[in-house]
Design a protein around this motif. Structure first.
Motif, PDB file in Angstrom:
ATOM      1  N   PRO A  88       0.810  -1.221   0.000  1.00 13.86           N
ATOM      2  CA  PRO A  88       0.000   0.000   0.000  1.00 13.86           C
ATOM      3  C   PRO A  88       0.846   1.275   0.000  1.00 13.86           C
ATOM      4  CG  PRO A  88      -1.011  -1.608   1.412  1.00 13.86           C
ATOM      5  CD  PRO A  88       0.308  -2.197   0.974  1.00 13.86           C
ATOM      6  N   GLY A  89       0.495   2.171  -0.884  1.00  8.11           N
ATOM      7  CA  GLY A  89       1.230   3.422  -1.011  1.00  8.11           C
ATOM      8  C   GLY A  89       2.264   3.408  -2.120  1.00  8.11           C
ATOM      9  N   THR A  90       2.455   2.242  -2.762  1.00  7.02           N
ATOM     10  CA  THR A  90       3.529   2.096  -3.746  1.00  7.02           C
ATOM     11  C   THR A  90       2.978   2.084  -5.169  1.00  7.02           C
ATOM     12  OG1 THR A  90       4.706   0.801  -2.106  1.00  7.02           O
ATOM     13  CG2 THR A  90       5.498   0.664  -4.371  1.00  7.02           C
TER      14      THR A  90
ATOM     15  N   VAL B  82     -13.481  -0.603  -6.299  1.00  9.83           N
ATOM     16  CA  VAL B  82     -13.088   0.669  -5.701  1.00  9.83           C
ATOM     17  C   VAL B  82     -11.947   0.392  -4.730  1.00  9.83           C
ATOM     18  CG1 VAL B  82     -13.841   2.607  -4.281  1.00  9.83           C
ATOM     19  CG2 VAL B  82     -15.447   1.546  -5.894  1.00  9.83           C
ATOM     20  N   CYS B  83     -10.811   1.056  -4.930  1.00 10.97           N
ATOM     21  CA  CYS B  83      -9.695   0.848  -4.009  1.00 10.97           C
ATOM     22  C   CYS B  83     -10.034   1.477  -2.668  1.00 10.97           C
ATOM     23  CB  CYS B  83      -8.410   1.451  -4.551  1.00 10.97           C
ATOM     24  SG  CYS B  83      -7.096   1.331  -3.306  1.00 10.97           S
ATOM     25  N   ARG B  84      -9.863   0.697  -1.594  1.00  7.71           N
ATOM     26  CA  ARG B  84     -10.221   1.160  -0.258  1.00  7.71           C
ATOM     27  C   ARG B  84      -8.991   1.426   0.624  1.00  7.71           C
ATOM     28  NH1 ARG B  84      -8.393  -1.996   3.244  1.00  7.71           N
ATOM     29  NH2 ARG B  84      -9.329  -0.774   4.913  1.00  7.71           N
ATOM     30  N   THR B  85      -7.800   1.139   0.136  1.00  6.75           N
ATOM     31  CA  THR B  85      -6.626   1.170   1.010  1.00  6.75           C
ATOM     32  C   THR B  85      -6.192   2.611   1.295  1.00  6.75           C
ATOM     33  OG1 THR B  85      -6.101  -0.916  -0.077  1.00  6.75           O
ATOM     34  CG2 THR B  85      -4.459  -0.078   1.419  1.00  6.75           C
ATOM     35  N   LEU B  86      -5.232   2.738   2.209  1.00  6.01           N
ATOM     36  CA  LEU B  86      -4.991   4.009   2.889  1.00  6.01           C
ATOM     37  C   LEU B  86      -4.858   5.247   1.999  1.00  6.01           C
ATOM     38  CD1 LEU B  86      -4.785   5.341   5.610  1.00  6.01           C
ATOM     39  CD2 LEU B  86      -2.352   4.796   5.661  1.00  6.01           C
ATOM     40  N   SER B  87      -3.999   5.196   0.974  1.00  7.45           N
ATOM     41  CA  SER B  87      -3.794   6.418   0.184  1.00  7.45           C
ATOM     42  C   SER B  87      -5.095   6.859  -0.483  1.00  7.45           C
ATOM     43  CB  SER B  87      -2.718   6.200  -0.884  1.00  7.45           C
ATOM     44  OG  SER B  87      -1.503   5.876  -0.266  1.00  7.45           O
ATOM     45  N   CYS B  88      -5.893   5.905  -0.911  1.00  3.41           N
ATOM     46  CA  CYS B  88      -7.190   6.250  -1.507  1.00  3.41           C
ATOM     47  C   CYS B  88      -8.160   6.716  -0.434  1.00  3.41           C
ATOM     48  CB  CYS B  88      -7.754   5.071  -2.282  1.00  3.41           C
ATOM     49  SG  CYS B  88      -6.957   4.851  -3.887  1.00  3.41           S
ATOM     50  N   ALA B  89      -8.146   6.060   0.722  1.00  4.94           N
ATOM     51  CA  ALA B  89      -9.047   6.447   1.814  1.00  4.94           C
ATOM     52  C   ALA B  89      -8.759   7.883   2.255  1.00  4.94           C
ATOM     53  CB  ALA B  89      -8.896   5.484   2.983  1.00  4.94           C
ATOM     54  N   GLU B 123      -7.899  -3.960  -2.667  1.00  4.11           N
ATOM     55  CA  GLU B 123      -6.778  -3.452  -1.891  1.00  4.11           C
ATOM     56  C   GLU B 123      -5.807  -2.801  -2.864  1.00  4.11           C
ATOM     57  OE1 GLU B 123      -6.933  -3.261   1.225  1.00  4.11           O
ATOM     58  OE2 GLU B 123      -8.458  -4.742   1.746  1.00  4.11           O
ATOM     59  N   CYS B 124      -5.055  -1.847  -2.341  1.00  2.00           N
ATOM     60  CA  CYS B 124      -4.153  -0.967  -3.108  1.00  2.00           C
ATOM     61  C   CYS B 124      -3.828  -1.469  -4.521  1.00  2.00           C
ATOM     62  CB  CYS B 124      -2.855  -0.749  -2.338  1.00  2.00           C
ATOM     63  SG  CYS B 124      -1.733   0.385  -3.197  1.00  2.00           S
ATOM     64  N   LEU B 125      -4.199  -0.683  -5.507  1.00  2.00           N
ATOM     65  CA  LEU B 125      -4.026  -1.058  -6.907  1.00  2.00           C
ATOM     66  C   LEU B 125      -2.857  -0.322  -7.569  1.00  2.00           C
ATOM     67  CD1 LEU B 125      -7.785  -1.311  -7.970  1.00  2.00           C
ATOM     68  CD2 LEU B 125      -6.162  -3.185  -7.792  1.00  2.00           C
ATOM     69  N   ALA B 126      -1.899   0.140  -6.776  1.00  2.00           N
ATOM     70  CA  ALA B 126      -0.694   0.797  -7.314  1.00  2.00           C
ATOM     71  C   ALA B 126      -1.048   2.057  -8.095  1.00  2.00           C
ATOM     72  CB  ALA B 126       0.121  -0.174  -8.171  1.00  2.00           C
ATOM     73  N   SER B 127      -1.999   2.793  -7.556  1.00  2.00           N
ATOM     74  CA  SER B 127      -2.421   4.022  -8.205  1.00  2.00           C
ATOM     75  C   SER B 127      -2.602   5.121  -7.146  1.00  2.00           C
ATOM     76  CB  SER B 127      -3.739   3.744  -8.937  1.00  2.00           C
ATOM     77  OG  SER B 127      -4.082   4.819  -9.765  1.00  2.00           O
ATOM     78  N   CYS B 128      -1.819   4.995  -6.087  1.00  2.00           N
ATOM     79  CA  CYS B 128      -2.013   5.824  -4.891  1.00  2.00           C
ATOM     80  C   CYS B 128      -1.785   7.307  -5.157  1.00  2.00           C
ATOM     81  CB  CYS B 128      -1.083   5.361  -3.789  1.00  2.00           C
ATOM     82  SG  CYS B 128      -0.738   3.600  -3.841  1.00  2.00           S
ATOM     83  N   GLY B 129      -0.935   7.611  -6.119  1.00  2.00           N
ATOM     84  CA  GLY B 129      -0.631   9.009  -6.411  1.00  2.00           C
ATOM     85  C   GLY B 129      -1.738   9.701  -7.185  1.00  2.00           C
ATOM     86  N   PRO B 132      -8.584   9.420  -5.403  1.00  2.00           N
ATOM     87  CA  PRO B 132      -9.122   8.068  -5.325  1.00  2.00           C
ATOM     88  C   PRO B 132      -9.288   7.474  -6.719  1.00  2.00           C
ATOM     89  CG  PRO B 132     -10.893   9.644  -5.047  1.00  2.00           C
ATOM     90  CD  PRO B 132      -9.633  10.436  -5.166  1.00  2.00           C
ATOM     91  N   MET B 133      -9.353   6.155  -6.745  1.00  2.00           N
ATOM     92  CA  MET B 133      -9.403   5.511  -8.062  1.00  2.00           C
ATOM     93  C   MET B 133     -10.298   4.288  -8.033  1.00  2.00           C
ATOM     94  SD  MET B 133      -7.731   2.379  -8.099  1.00  2.00           S
ATOM     95  CE  MET B 133      -7.136   2.230  -9.780  1.00  2.00           C
ATOM     96  N   MET B 134     -10.744   3.893  -9.200  1.00  2.00           N
ATOM     97  CA  MET B 134     -11.394   2.594  -9.307  1.00  2.00           C
ATOM     98  C   MET B 134     -11.036   1.940 -10.632  1.00  2.00           C
ATOM     99  SD  MET B 134     -15.308   3.820  -9.468  1.00  2.00           S
ATOM    100  CE  MET B 134     -16.202   3.946 -10.981  1.00  2.00           C
TER     101      MET B 134
HETATM  102  S1  FES Z   1      -4.202   2.972  -1.920  1.00  2.00           S
HETATM  103 FE1  FES Z   1      -5.564   2.988  -3.599  1.00  2.00          FE
HETATM  104  S2  FES Z   1      -4.224   2.636  -5.225  1.00  2.00           S
HETATM  105 FE2  FES Z   1      -2.868   2.517  -3.544  1.00  2.00          FE
END
Ligand code: FES
Ligand SMILES: Cc1cc2nc3c(=O)[nH]c(=O)nc-3n(C[C@H](O)[C@H](O)[C@H](O)COP(=O)(O)O)c2cc1C
Lengths: 449, 160
Positions: A88-90, B82-89, B123-129, B132-134
């Motif tokens: 996560p974050g990468t 829908v990505c739910r992980t931290l950077s998206c949250a 979970e995190c789809l490598a699009s954190c930057g 939010p994304m889906m």
């Molecule tokens: S946390 Fe959503 S793409 Fe990484």
């Protein structure tokens, strides 16, 4: 120290930069051609001089890893490139695959030659459809030019590169799990030893490298190992070169940036990231993917010992320490994937921890009991605390469970889940106690304003 | 009815098999190929993969149940994650998910009544930057606003 570079990203933003014409215009494949005209040991030596620390998270020196590969009497060797990018974050490897896939293919050719392999498998997580398409496109173009196949660049050293896809499992980023997945099995990690260099893919000697590690290889040969290493402000610590930095979360300009090793978190957050968004202040930063313990802005370095890699920053803010494998390990966290997640003071740290515990619970492969059960307990306990239904005993329990996962699992997923847990409960103790006392912070469990 | 691959996918399978030193290694790529055609991995698909790769069915089923992207039941015509992980949250994925649930009239994990869309979290789809994304089917949609999500979902519901 922020020293922007443009080696890995020179084709980012160039129209059709993923095509072979663009890559060759900027000197592409010259290094593979040259490397294949030398010897395997010359290639490994150059890589050792480069002090290229693995970009996948553990930071092992790539040249040293390559030198572990010994020819086997009957078995072939393999290069396996890790593009599972699930931490996560990468989000850095994806940019290389999409925007400069030929750099990866050239890295694979040099890598195969360096370790004595004739085939490379690039393991890409299934969701990255564009990445896979771009890599296959690059492989086809390189093959058509005779850079891959039976005689790359006319040299009698066959090299093939293949893309292999996962199917949605974070654990497959762990190298031995990845190897099982490549072999068509459930992605459960293997016990080490034996290490992949002895028994890797299909029972054969194998080197597993992160995709960015491999993408940096052509640059190592373009500049020469020593000059590559010296780009870095941490060259003296054996942490060389340039790399990709990512920043996400509450910053104004999230993204991936290339710079020489030695960027500080302050550079990354306030310069590259443009500062904290929405008028907030920095609450905390997770330096290199979710498995790295969190750092707080008021923390300072305590390294009175002259032998410590941190001594030069003794008494300074943790935000001013150059981000390196050894400097960040000495800080009690990790550099990880070098992609930071930034939290502003408008959000609740318990909610952030809960979000991550949900992740680890979901992604534990279930093989080891402490990890399978422990991540579930941690998730339930932090969820309870977040809801204001927890007790101080629950905090101690979190501590105990996390400590019992560490060191008791087959792979480092256990540490990846428990170390950040311990970081959160230690550094945000007051927030946790306030939640227990029924006086949660102003953010009140929110992660987004 | 026993499952079989279309002639075109059958050729693709032959190419896939040529990449590896043994047949087992083709297990995951082959399951993807079958799922692309069938929409999900049925018992018939498991049998077919096991027979073709000369593996025990239990092995193939073990693989299917390990990886989240293999559908063990039929799913909608379109897949929305829908990505739910931290950077998206940190950038509003919660609201985004709630909005999707409301608009589609389903909870995450369910399929709309007309079978148009299956909504899930990822979970995190490598699009954190670019949060939010889906992900919709094979495409990423990044830096999303609620208005943009509306447009995307409308298109799916209209059969696009
Ligand atoms: S946390 Fe959503 S793409 Fe990484
Ligand atoms: C749970 C877990 C997940 C991992 N995920 C990844 C990943 O997605 N990508 C990656 O390159 N390395 C990942 N790693 C690290 C790999 O095991 C391995 O160290 C790395 O691929 C080696 O490459 P490097 O030496 O070039 O960094 C992960 C490790 C663990 C324990």
């Amino acid at each position: 120290m922020l020293q922007r570079t443009q080696h890995l990203t020179k084709l980012y933003g160039v129209a059709e930069g993923h095509r072979i014409e663009a890559y060759e215009r900027v000197g592409g494949y010259v290094q593979a051609r040259k490397a294949l005209a030398t010897t395997q040991s010359a290639v490994v030596d150059e890589m050792k001089k480069a002090n290229l620390r693995g970009r996948g998270g553990a930071g092992f020196a790539a040249g040293v890893k390559w030198s572990f590969m010994k020819p086997h009497a009957t078995k072939p060797a393999y290069l396996v490139v890790n593009a599972d990018e699930g931490e996560p974050g990468t989000f850095k490897d994806r940019t290389l695959m999409e925007r400069d896939p030929h750099r990866v293919v050239e890295g694979c050719i040099i890598g195969c030659f360096g370790i004595g392999a004739h085939a490379a498998y690039i393991y890409v997580r299934d969701e990255l459809h564009l990445s896979k398409e771009r890599l296959w496109g690059a492989i086809r173009e390189a093959r058509a030019k005779g850079y891959l196949g039976a005689k790359p660049f006319g040299r009698d050293y066959p090299v093939e590169v293949y893309v292999h896809t996962g199917a949605g499992a974070y654990i497959c980023g762990e190298e031995t799990s990845l190897l099982n997945s490549l072999e068509g099995k459930r992605g459960e990690p293997r016990l080490k030893p034996p290490f992949p260099a002895q028994v890797g893919a299909f029972g054969c000697p194998t080197t597993v490298n992160n995709l960015e590690t491999i993408a940096a290889v052509p640059t190592v040969f373009e500049l020469g190992g020593e000059a590559f290493s010296k780009l870095s402000a941490l060259h003296h610590l054996g942490d060389g070169g340039c790399r990709l930095y990512g920043v996400s979360g509450h910053v104004k300009t999230p993204g991936v940036f290339e710079a020489a090793v030695g960027v500080t978190l302050r550079d990354l957050i306030y310069d590259l990231g443009g500062g904290i968004s929405d008028g907030g202040e920095l609450l905390a930063v997770i330096p290199g993917g979710s498995s790295c313990p969190v750092l707080l802005p008021h923390e300072t370095v305590s390294a009175p010992d002259e032998k410590s890699p941190l001594h030069a920053w003794h008494g300074k803010s943790v935000l001013d320490v150059p981000m390196g494998v050894d400097t960040f390990r000495a800080l009690g966290t990790m550099l990880g994937t070098c992609c930071a997640i930034v939290l502003s003071d408008k959000v609740c740290p318990l909610a952030a921890m809960q979000n991550l515990m949900h992740f680890y619970r979901h992604e534990s492969c279930g093989q080891c009991t402490p990890c399978r059960e422990g991540t579930g307990w941690l998730d339930r306990l932090v969820t309870k605390l977040l809801a204001g239904e927890g007790t101080l005993d629950d905090l101690d329990r979190i501590h105990e469970i996390a400590s019992n996962i560490m060191g008791n699992t087959i792979c480092a997923f256990g540490e990846g889940a428990s170390m950040p847990t311990l970081g959160f409960v230690r550094k945000f103790r007051r927030h946790f106690e306030d939640h227990v006392a029924g006086k949660p912070c102003a953010a009140g469990g929110r992660l987004h304003a | 009815m026993p499952f079989a691959l279309s002639p075109e996918r059958d050729r693709e399978l032959a190419e896939i098999l040529s990449r590896y030193p043994n047949r087992q290694a083709a297990c995951i790529p082959m399951l993807h190929l079958c799922q692309e055609q069938n929409g999900w991995v049925s018992d018939e698909v498991v049998e077919f993969v096991a027979r073709t790769l000369e593996l025990p069915s239990a092995h193939v089923l073990g693989v299917v149940t390990f990886y989240t992207l293999f559908n063990q039941q039929p799913v909608g015509r379109h897949q929305v994650w829908v990505c739910r992980t931290l950077s998206c949250a940190l950038r509003g994925s919660d609201e985004l998910l709630r909005h999707c649930e409301k608009k589609l009239g389903v909870h995450a994990g369910e399929t709309t009544k007309g079978g148009e869309v299956t909504l899930r979290t990822a979970e995190c789809l490598a699009s954190c930057g670019t949060a939010p994304m889906m992900q919709i089917d094979k495409n990423y949609h990044e830096n999303l606003s609620i208005a943009e999500v509306d447009r995307l979902l409308d298109r799916l519901l209209a059969g696009g």
